[in-house]
Design a protein around this motif. Structure first.
Motif, PDB file in Angstrom:
ATOM      1  N   UNK A 128       0.849  -1.191   0.000  1.00 35.42           N
ATOM      2  CA  UNK A 128       0.000   0.000   0.000  1.00 35.42           C
ATOM      3  C   UNK A 128       0.883   1.238   0.000  1.00 35.42           C
ATOM      4  N   UNK A 129       0.277   2.382  -0.352  1.00 33.63           N
ATOM      5  CA  UNK A 129       0.982   3.653  -0.308  1.00 33.63           C
ATOM      6  C   UNK A 129       0.711   4.365   1.015  1.00 33.63           C
ATOM      7  N   UNK A 130       1.692   5.156   1.419  1.00 33.83           N
ATOM      8  CA  UNK A 130       1.548   5.985   2.617  1.00 33.83           C
ATOM      9  C   UNK A 130       2.200   7.336   2.337  1.00 33.83           C
ATOM     10  N   UNK A 131       1.521   8.421   2.763  1.00 36.40           N
ATOM     11  CA  UNK A 131       1.998   9.777   2.509  1.00 36.40           C
ATOM     12  C   UNK A 131       1.927  10.576   3.810  1.00 36.40           C
ATOM     13  N   UNK A 132       2.939  10.490   4.661  1.00 41.19           N
ATOM     14  CA  UNK A 132       2.899  11.198   5.951  1.00 41.19           C
ATOM     15  C   UNK A 132       2.906  12.710   5.747  1.00 41.19           C
ATOM     16  N   UNK A 133       2.007  13.396   6.448  1.00 36.18           N
ATOM     17  CA  UNK A 133       1.947  14.859   6.361  1.00 36.18           C
ATOM     18  C   UNK A 133       1.683  15.443   7.743  1.00 36.18           C
ATOM     19  N   UNK A 134       2.693  16.122   8.304  1.00 35.26           N
ATOM     20  CA  UNK A 134       2.573  16.838   9.571  1.00 35.26           C
ATOM     21  C   UNK A 134       1.907  15.997  10.658  1.00 35.26           C
ATOM     22  N   UNK A 135       2.387  14.785  10.823  1.00 32.61           N
ATOM     23  CA  UNK A 135       1.885  13.903  11.861  1.00 32.61           C
ATOM     24  C   UNK A 135       0.665  13.093  11.482  1.00 32.61           C
ATOM     25  N   UNK A 136       0.122  13.329  10.286  1.00 34.00           N
ATOM     26  CA  UNK A 136      -1.038  12.582   9.808  1.00 34.00           C
ATOM     27  C   UNK A 136      -0.569  11.441   8.912  1.00 34.00           C
TER      28      UNK A 136
END
Length: 207
Positions: free
Chosen positions: A174-182
């Motif tokens: 799967x893909x994951x795109x961490x953004x500012x703790x999210x």
């Protein structure tokens, strides 16, 4: 032409033509699907706001009290009910219920290719621009919080991290795109990745 106008024009061009559905299984072609599987229709709103440096995408953190996918990052939206004319109507209705979007104030740009989930949903991503004075009003029963991520960040392949986990006895990617703790991952990240694939040629990215 402004930065946001250029981004909107690019979205319109890329999403103008029909294309094949994308799926959780694109990264997992070895997974066998059940024979005769019936997909349930759904719609999500990829709600865009105009920021100082371009378009932002509105995302929600689902309530930790929900039975399904508690605490996960998601688009406003949900399954299509009998009273909905289509998936677009479902996406707008759910967005109004979840975060206070006024359907008549959404500038609809296009609909993306359907996304097929491992849980049996056929999700239609509906892309639209929210009015400049939009302020989210999250339903506390469904949404813990609402935040925005820059479209320029989400449309960079370098920010699309591929991971794997074991689920129901099989290794699933799967893909994951961490953004500012999210932690943006799973279906939400898959839909974002599908949008990226429509907008850019391999190796091409936003600045």
């Amino acid at each position: 032409m402004s930065r946001t106008a250029e981004q909107i024009a690019a979205l319109r061009r890329a999403l103008d033509a029909e294309t094949r559905a994308t799926s959780d299984f694109d990264l997992n072609p070895e997974v066998a699907l059940p024979a005769g599987r019936i997909l349930r229709p759904a719609g999500v709103l990829l709600a865009l706001t105009e920021g100082a440096k371009g378009l932002n995408l509105v995302l929600t953190k689902r309530s930790s009290r929900l039975k399904h996918h508690p605490g996960q990052i998601a688009f406003p939206g949900g399954k299509q009910d009998d009273g909905d004319a289509d998936a677009i109507a479902a996406a707008l209705r759910e967005a109004e219920e979840e975060v206070g979007v006024v359907p008549d104030e959404v500038e609809l740009i296009a609909r993306g290719a359907p996304y097929i989930t491992g849980t049996g949903f056929r999700i239609v991503p509906v892309i639209g621009v929210l009015p400049g004075d939009f302020e989210p009003k999250p339903d506390p029963h469904e949404v813990d919080s609402v935040f925005e991520a820059p479209l320029s960040f989400l449309m960079k392949a370098a920010n699309h991290h591929r991971h794997s986990t074991r689920w129901k006895g099989q290794v699933r990617s799967y893909y994951e795109m961490p953004w500012q703790g999210h932690r943006i991952w799973g279906v939400t990240a898959g839909i974002i990745r599908a949008l990226y694939d429509r907008l850019y040629e391999p190796g091409e990215e936003t600045e």
